[in-house]
Each structure stands twice: as C-alpha cells, then as structure tokens.
Design a protein around this motif. Structure first.
Motif, PDB file in Angstrom:
ATOM      1  N   GLY A 120      13.122   0.624  -6.045  1.00  0.00           N
ATOM      2  CA  GLY A 120      11.874   1.168  -5.518  1.00  0.00           C
ATOM      3  C   GLY A 120      11.898   1.322  -4.012  1.00  0.00           C
ATOM      4  N   THR A 123      14.392   4.340  -3.139  1.00  0.00           N
ATOM      5  CA  THR A 123      13.920   5.685  -3.507  1.00  0.00           C
ATOM      6  C   THR A 123      12.642   6.028  -2.723  1.00  0.00           C
ATOM      7  N   SER A 124      11.806   5.035  -2.554  1.00  0.00           N
ATOM      8  CA  SER A 124      10.548   5.294  -1.839  1.00  0.00           C
ATOM      9  C   SER A 124      10.794   5.601  -0.375  1.00  0.00           C
ATOM     10  N   SER A 125      11.755   4.929   0.213  1.00  0.00           N
ATOM     11  CA  SER A 125      12.013   5.182   1.631  1.00  0.00           C
ATOM     12  C   SER A 125      12.584   6.584   1.833  1.00  0.00           C
ATOM     13  N   GLU A 127      11.981   9.188  -0.328  1.00  0.00           N
ATOM     14  CA  GLU A 127      11.006  10.190  -0.767  1.00  0.00           C
ATOM     15  C   GLU A 127       9.672  10.071  -0.047  1.00  0.00           C
ATOM     16  N   HIS A 128       9.600   9.102   0.853  1.00  0.00           N
ATOM     17  CA  HIS A 128       8.427   8.922   1.728  1.00  0.00           C
ATOM     18  C   HIS A 128       7.112   8.709   0.986  1.00  0.00           C
ATOM     19  N   HIS A 129       7.175   8.171  -0.159  1.00  0.00           N
ATOM     20  CA  HIS A 129       5.930   7.706  -0.778  1.00  0.00           C
ATOM     21  C   HIS A 129       6.246   6.520  -1.685  1.00  0.00           C
ATOM     22  N   TRP A 130       5.222   5.771  -1.984  1.00  0.00           N
ATOM     23  CA  TRP A 130       5.398   4.467  -2.646  1.00  0.00           C
ATOM     24  C   TRP A 130       4.497   4.418  -3.881  1.00  0.00           C
ATOM     25  N   PRO A 131       4.983   4.907  -5.013  1.00  0.00           N
ATOM     26  CA  PRO A 131       4.120   4.945  -6.211  1.00  0.00           C
ATOM     27  C   PRO A 131       4.000   3.554  -6.870  1.00  0.00           C
ATOM     28  N   ASP A 221       8.168  11.042 -11.099  1.00  0.00           N
ATOM     29  CA  ASP A 221       6.936  10.743 -10.319  1.00  0.00           C
ATOM     30  C   ASP A 221       5.689  11.278 -11.009  1.00  0.00           C
TER      31      ASP A 221
END
Lengths: 259, 257
Positions: A120, A123-125, A127-131, A221
């Motif tokens: 997480g 991938t979040s860093s 894709e610049h969002h934190w689902p 996502d």
C-alpha cells in the motif's frame, strides 16, 4: 478466554521463532517491495499487472503460511508429546482448539497487515492517493478468508494422521473452491437428474471462499463495497469458521491420547 | 474450618470399578483390556506408590486420571470432581516419565505460560516461578531455550512445571527414570518435602527400594487388575519379605514362602 489467549500467545511465539516462516515472510516482503516500486513509462496496464502479480504473491504466501502453520499445530503437539503436560492442566480440548485457531489467525493477521502495508505504501506513493477504505476492505476480507481456511485445516489435522497430507489436501480444496466454487451452480443447472442435484448441493454446502477475493478492487482502484455486504460476508465467514471448529472439537474431544 | 473439614473427609483421588478397553491390533480380537475393575482411594497427605510390571495398566490409569483416555466404564474423581472435567486438574501437578516441553521456549516462558493456564495472578506468578526455579536449581539457566538443556535439566523443568501451581496432589509417572543418582536423590528430597507440607503424592515407579523408603501405601497392579493394596509396613509384615520380593510374588515370578 484466559487459556485461549495463553495458547494463542504460544502459537505466535513459535511462529516467529521458526526460520522457515521468516524465509517466506522476508521473501514476500522483498518481492512486494520490488514489484510495488516498479513503474514502466507510466503505463497504467503494466502498473495494474504488477499490482496484480504483487497481490497474487501476497495471497499465495499468506495461504501457505496459514495452511502450514495450522496443519502442524495439533499433530506437532501430539508428536512432541507436549500435549500431555498441557492437557494435564485445567485446559479443555475446546480451549486447545480455539487457542490454536486464534494463534494462527492472529499471526496471519499480523503478516497480512505487514504485507499490505508494504504494498500500500509503495503503490500509494506512486499513484499519489491513499485508498485506505478499499485497502481495509481488502485486508479484512482476506483475513476472514484465512479464518475459514485455518478452521478447515485444523479440522483436517484431527482427521488425517500426517501433517503433509492434511496440508496438501487442504491446499487443493481451498484452491479448488477459489477457482471452481462460483461455477458449480451453473454446472449443476446444466446437468440433468440426480447428478445435477448433487452438484447444486455441493455448491450450497461449500464455503464460498471466492467471495473474499477483493484483489480487483485494489488493483483497479474501484469504489469501496457497501459495508453491509462486508458485514454479511463476515457473518458468513464466522458461521463457517464456527461450524468447522465445532466439527474439529467433536472429532477431537473423545480422541484417546496415549503416551 | 469448614474448608479444612471438607478437605479431610474428601478422598484426594478415587477410582471406582474402572475398566478401560482399547481396540485390539491382533487378528480375531476386537478389544484389549488394559484396566479391569480397578478400585482405589488415595487419602490426603499420603505418598501412594502405584506399582506393576510394564503393561500392567499403570500408565493407562494415570491417563484416565489426567483426561487423556476415556474410561470404558467406571468412574474416577480428583478432589471429588469427575476427572473428565478440566477443573479437576486445577489442584494437581503432573510429571510425565519423559520430558515433553516446548523446545522453542525458555524455562521462564514455559512456566509463565503454565502459570497463566492455572490463572495465577501476575505478581504471584513471578514469585512462584522464582520459587520453583530455585527449588529445582535452574535459576541461572532460566533464559536458555529448553532445547539446549541436558536430559537431567529437562527433567528438572518437568518438576518445576509440575509444582508451579503449588499442587495439593502430585501425579508422577516414573519420576526417577533415566536420572543419575544425584537427580534421583533430588526427586526423593522433593517428594519428602511435599509430604512434610501435607501434599498428596501419587506415583508410579519401578524403583521398589525407593518406593519402600518414601511411600505410605502402595498398590500393585498386574494384567490390569489390582492384586494388592495396603500400607508398606503392613505388607512387609504380612509377607515377611521386602517390597521387591512381594512384587515378584504377586506377579508370579517368585514362589510364595
């Protein structure tokens, strides 16, 4: 509950003192780290493919950890005879089974959190969002899935004599349900007569482990699932886990243990 | 006062018409009789020797008392509680013949785990661990993993775990088997000390000289049946010979005088 938690603590302690667990744990963490950090020319399809591969690796590793850990609990206690001084204390056989279950399940939960955290964060860093909610749903459903698997393997461990045969059969059953479970209903409908009824009955009797596979949700996502469905699947998982643990207890409670 | 009275009148251990059968592995035989109509009572504060040749049914009887094996018929109770109830084992300590402990734990962790099972409160738990480790002389090795211990040390871990709950009844299955003379002396000292504290000890052994020294009463089992039971001094007087000779006579290896 005191005895159950005491037993669970010993299961976790054993797991983190075993070398084979670390090998799998570190290997999966490193591969997740590498895969999660790769990004090819910002191509979304490749990124998704890598995320899928990474999650598949996490699924396989946690499944292997859950099955191998649960499969050895009661047979290892019997083989090393540690079960005798243990059951000579005020511990019921139900508490022993529940303690072993909770130990394995908590250990798998910790492993899952670490794996998903690696995955997480990376991938979040990129894709610049934190689902967070999607990830939480993915981890939670994965953990409920592992509860059913561990209970199934514990049942196998009091039925089969050898750990290896239990682990192999459990792995085949779990993978079989994951791949074929959803199709059984259609197969049953397509068949005529008694055969069709048998297949339909099997479809309704088996725990539908495939419902807990939320990888697509994380990979693409997608929007999070309504919490009511998550609660329903959790209840379904809890019922199957309870049923399998109950069966384990029924087989184990009258079993003769001789020194 | 009332509790003391109940403790006195209740038998510590009681076995009534115990019969244990196992499925037979021999052709033409469905079951094998391990224990046949055993009746036994152990009183508070006694050191009771449970004797018999190999295969006599001693371990099977102990297995029933500890809940490992279910009796075919009959009943057994510890402190008046049916042995099938886990709570019957709250006030007992059990030392198996061989050492069977979690090799991935150190002694302190093992004792803490068992103390937790007995629901000993945390401060008391640490005090008990210190006390039993001191008693079995394992204080300096308390942080070492059990797998690194010698056989004698592992046997002492066994004694420590059997004593962690300060039991009122100690069940010992051949406690001196495989021990060197020093280890045997230590076990004898511990049994003697427990006896002085008013604890009840029920143990099986093949060391008949030792049994004669420490036991108040003995029972001799042969082919699943109780052959003789009584005070050691009474038996010695009755048979006019030592316990070893009585034992051999009972099992038919020595002609009666």
């Amino acid at each position: 509950m005191n005895n159950i938690f005491a037993l669970a603590g010993v299961v976790i302690k054993e797991l983190y003192r075993r070398k084979d667990f670390y090998v799998l744990f570190v290997m999966t963490a490193v591969v997740s780290l590498l895969l999660g950090s790769v990004r090819f020319f910002n191509d979304d399809k490749i990124v998704r493919f890598i995320k899928a591969a990474c999650l598949l690796l996490i699924w396989i590793s946690t499944l292997v950890i859950a099955i191998t850990t649960a499969a050895r609990q009661i047979p290892a206690e019997r083989e090393s005879r540690t079960i005798f001084p243990l059951l000579a204390k005020p511990v019921s056989r139900w508490e022993l089974i529940a303690g072993k279950f909770f130990g394995c399940w908590l250990a798998c939960g910790i492993t899952l959190v670490v794996f998903y955290l690696f995955f997480g964060l990376l991938t979040s860093s990129y894709e610049h969002h934190w689902p967070v909610a999607t990830f939480f749903q993915g981890i939670w459903m994965h953990w409920v899935f592992l509860a059913i698997v561990i209970a199934l393997v514990l049942l196998g461990s009091v039925v089969f004599t050898a750990q290896s045969s239990n682990a192999t059969i459990s792995f085949i059953v779990v993978v079989g349900i994951l791949f074929a479970g959803r199709h059984l209903h259609y197969v049953g409908l397509g068949m005529n007569g008694f055969g069709g009824e048998i297949v339909t009955a099997v479809y309704y009797a088996i725990p539908h482990l495939e419902w807990y596979d939320m990888r697509d949700l994380v990979i693409h996502d997608w929007a999070q699932i309504d919490w009511i469905y998550i609660a329903g699947a959790t209840l379904y998982g809890a019922l199957y886990t309870g049923l399998l643990l109950g069966l384990t207890w029924m087989v184990f409670r009258r079993k003769t243990l001789t020194l | 006062m009332a509790t003391a009275y109940i403790l006195w009148v209740t038998m510590v251990l009681e076995i009534k018409d115990l019969r244990v059968e196992f499925p037979s592995r021999e052709l033409g035989e469905r079951t094998k009789l391990a224990v046949d109509g055993l009746n036994l009572q152990v009183r508070p504060g006694e050191v009771f020797g449970f004797l018999g040749p190999n295969g006599a049914g001693k371990t099977t009887t102990m297995n029933v008392l500890l809940g490992f094996v279910n009796a075919t018929s009959g009943a057994a109770s510890i402190f008046g509680v049916d042995v099938r109830q886990p709570i019957a084992r709250q006030r007992i300590g059990y030392l198996p013949e061989m050492t069977y402990y979690y090799k991935f734990l150190n002694t302190e962790e093992l004792l803490r785990f068992y103390a937790r099972i007995f629901r000993i409160p945390s401060p008391e738990r640490e005090r008990r661990i210190d006390a039993v480790l001191q008693l079995v002389e394992l204080e300096s090795a308390r942080k070492r993993l059990i797998k690194t211990y010698s056989k004698g040390m592992q046997q002492r871990v066994g004694l420590a775990q059997a004593l962690i709950n300060d039991p009122d009844l100690l069940i010992l299955d051949e406690p001196t088997s495989g021990l060197d003379p020093l280890g045997r002396m230590k076990v004898r000292e511990i049994i003697q000390r427990l006896k002085e504290q008013g604890k009840t000890v029920f143990f099986s052994s093949h060391e008949l000289g030792e049994v004669e020294t420490v036991c108040d009463r003995v029972a001799i089992l042969h082919e699943g049946r109780l052959r003789v039971e009584g005070r050691v001094s009474d038996l010695v007087q009755e048979y006019q010979c030592n316990l070893e000779q009585i034992f051999l006579k009972i099992i038919g290896h020595l002609a009666p005088a």
